[in-house]
Design an enzyme around this catalytic site. Structure first.
Site, short mmCIF file in Angstrom:
data_model
loop_
_atom_site.label_atom_id
_atom_site.label_comp_id
_atom_site.label_asym_id
_atom_site.label_seq_id
_atom_site.Cartn_x
_atom_site.Cartn_y
_atom_site.Cartn_z
N MET A 15 2.05 -4.37 -4.53
CA MET A 15 2.31 -2.97 -4.32
C MET A 15 2.38 -2.29 -5.76
SD MET A 15 4.02 -2.35 -0.87
CE MET A 15 5.74 -2.56 -1.28
N GLY A 16 1.99 -2.78 -6.59
CA GLY A 16 2.09 -2.41 -8.01
C GLY A 16 3.40 -2.48 -8.57
N LEU A 18 4.20 -3.72 -11.54
CA LEU A 18 4.32 -5.21 -11.61
C LEU A 18 5.04 -5.35 -12.77
CD1 LEU A 18 0.42 -6.23 -11.86
CD2 LEU A 18 1.97 -5.59 -9.81
N HIS A 22 5.88 -10.70 -11.05
CA HIS A 22 4.34 -10.63 -10.54
C HIS A 22 3.57 -11.54 -11.64
CE1 HIS A 22 5.62 -6.85 -8.50
NE2 HIS A 22 5.08 -7.47 -7.77
N GLN A 46 4.32 -0.51 6.01
CA GLN A 46 5.47 -1.16 6.06
C GLN A 46 6.69 -0.49 5.48
OE1 GLN A 46 3.57 -3.83 2.90
NE2 GLN A 46 5.36 -4.15 2.19
N LYS A 133 11.06 -14.85 -3.34
CA LYS A 133 12.06 -13.90 -3.36
C LYS A 133 12.20 -13.10 -1.94
CE LYS A 133 13.74 -9.53 -4.73
NZ LYS A 133 12.90 -8.34 -4.12
N SER A 169 12.38 -7.54 -9.30
CA SER A 169 12.10 -6.38 -8.48
C SER A 169 11.49 -5.23 -8.74
CB SER A 169 13.07 -6.14 -7.19
OG SER A 169 12.78 -5.19 -6.51
N SER A 170 10.29 -4.57 -8.19
CA SER A 170 9.90 -3.12 -8.84
C SER A 170 11.13 -2.12 -8.70
CB SER A 170 8.56 -2.90 -8.17
OG SER A 170 7.81 -3.80 -8.04
N ARG A 171 12.04 -2.42 -7.61
CA ARG A 171 13.02 -1.33 -7.50
C ARG A 171 14.10 -1.48 -8.35
NH1 ARG A 171 12.06 0.13 -1.64
NH2 ARG A 171 10.80 -1.21 -0.77
O1 PAF Z 1 5.57 -8.24 -1.37
C1 PAF Z 1 4.95 -7.17 -1.47
O2 PAF Z 1 4.62 -6.71 -2.44
C2 PAF Z 1 4.29 -6.60 -0.09
O3 PAF Z 1 5.09 -6.64 0.92
C3 PAF Z 1 2.92 -7.14 0.05
C4 PAF Z 1 3.07 -8.67 0.28
C5 PAF Z 1 1.92 -6.81 -1.21
C6 PAF Z 1 2.14 -6.44 1.39
O4 PAF Z 1 2.07 -5.30 1.03
#
Ligand code: PAF
Length: 265
Positions: A15-16, A18, A22, A46, A133, A169-171
Site C-alpha cells: 500500500m506504499g 515503503l 518492503h 480494507q 509481520k 511498518s508504514s505507520r
Molecule cells: O499488507 C498490506 O500492505 C496490504 O494488506 C496488502 C496485502 C497490500 C493488501 O492491500
C-alpha cells in the site's frame, strides 16, 4: 488490462509508504524471478475507519526509488477503477477473519482478501511475497490460495525490525522517537515469552512484558496455534505469540514463533 509483463512474475503487493521491510520482500521476490512487480494501491475496502484511509502515508517518488533499487522491474500504481471496474465480489475471510485483528477492524480481512485476489487476477504472478509481520493476513491469504487452488507460490518473509526491535511498518513514521523506543518493548515481551519452556509461563511472561511498555494500550496478547488460530494448548506444536495495541493512537502488531514450546517453527 495489459501490464506487459515478462512471465514468470513475482508480485509484492503493497500500500506504499515503503520501508526496509518492503525492500526485503522485493529482494526475496527477486531471488525467485527476474520480473518483480511491486503494486502500490491503498485499498479502501480494507479500512474500517475512513480517517485512517485518508491519512494513510503516501510517498510515491521515494517508493519508486526504494522499489527500483531493491530490484523491482515494474512499479504498478493502479487506480480504483482498474482494480474494481465493477462491484467487486467480496471474498469472505470467515470465522478466523473475525478474530484478533478482525474484532476491531470489522471487514478488514474481507477487503484485504478481495484486493489480493484482484491483484492476483490482474498480474497472474507465479510467486507472491508477503511479510510474516501480518501473520493473520498471511494465514488467510495462504488459506485462500489453497481453497481456490490458485497456481501461485506464496513466499513468507521474516519481519524486519528497527534498532529498538520494533517491527517495521508504514505507520511507525507517525511515532515520536521515544514512542518508537517504547514500542520496541513489544519485541522484548515476545522474546521474554519465547524464553519460557511451558505455555503457562510463556503466557504470563508475555503479559508481564507487555504491561511494562509505557503508554501501550493493549488490544490482545495471546499465544495461538499458528496452524489454526485457535488458542494454543499444551499439546500445540506450532505455538505463536501475537500482540496488538496502540501507542498514541497508532496501531502496532507483531508476532513470534515460540520456539521452546512444542516443536514450533
Ligand atoms: O499488507 C498490506 O500492505 C496490504 O494488506 C496488502 C496485502 C497490500 C493488501 O492491500
Amino acid at each position: 488490462m495489459d501490464l506487459e509483463l515478462k512471465h514468470p512474475v513475482a508480485l509484492v503487493p503493497t500500500m506504499g509508504a515503503l520501508h526496509a521491510g518492503h525492500a526485503s520482500l522485493i529482494k526475496i521476490a527477486k531471488k525467485h524471478s527476474e520480473e518483480v512487480v511491486v503494486s502500490i494501491f491503498v485499498n479502501p475496502l480494507q479500512f474500517e475507519n475512513p480517517n485512517d484511509f485518508s491519512s494513510y502515508p503516501k510517498s510515491v517518488n521515494a517508493d519508486s526509488e526504494l522499489a527500483t533499487t531493491s530490484g523491482a522491474t515494474k512499479i504498478w500504481t493502479p487506480t480504483f477503477e482498474e482494480i474494481y471496474p465493477n462491484d467487486p465480489e467480496i471474498i469472505a475471510s470467515g470465522e478466523i477473519g473475525n478474530l484478533f485483528e478482525g474484532v476491531h477492524r470489522f471487514g478488514h480481512f474481507d477487503g484485504m482478501l478481495t484486493v489480493v485476489k484482484r491483484l492476483f487476477d490482474l498480474v497472474q504472478p507465479k510467486f507472491a511475497v508477503f511479510g510474516e509481520k501480518d501473520f493473520q493476513q498471511l494465514f488467510l491469504i495462504k488459506r485462500m490460495v489453497a481453497q481456490m487452488q490458485l497456481p501461485i507460490e506464496l513466499i513468507s518473509a521474516p519481519t524486519i525490525r528497527d534498532s529498538s526491535g520494533l517491527a517495521m511498518s508504514s505507520r511507525n513514521q507517525k511515532l515520536s522517537i521515544t514512542e518508537r523506543e517504547n514500542a520496541g518493548g513489544i519485541y522484548k515481551a515476545l522474546n521474554l515469552a519465547n524464553s519460557a519452556s511451558d505455555l503457562t509461563t510463556a503466557r504470563s511472561q508475555l503479559t508481564k512484558g507487555i504491561l511494562a511498555i509505557p503508554n501501550f494500550l493493549l488490544d490482545y496478547a495471546e499465544i495461538i496455534d499458528g496452524e489454526s488460530f485457535a488458542l494454543a494448548e499444551d499439546s500445540t506444536v506450532n505455538c505463536r505469540a501475537i500482540v496488538a495495541g496502540w501507542i498514541n493512537g497508532i496501531r502496532l502488531i507483531d508476532n513470534m514463533a515460540m520456539s521452546n514450546l512444542g516443536n514450533s517453527k
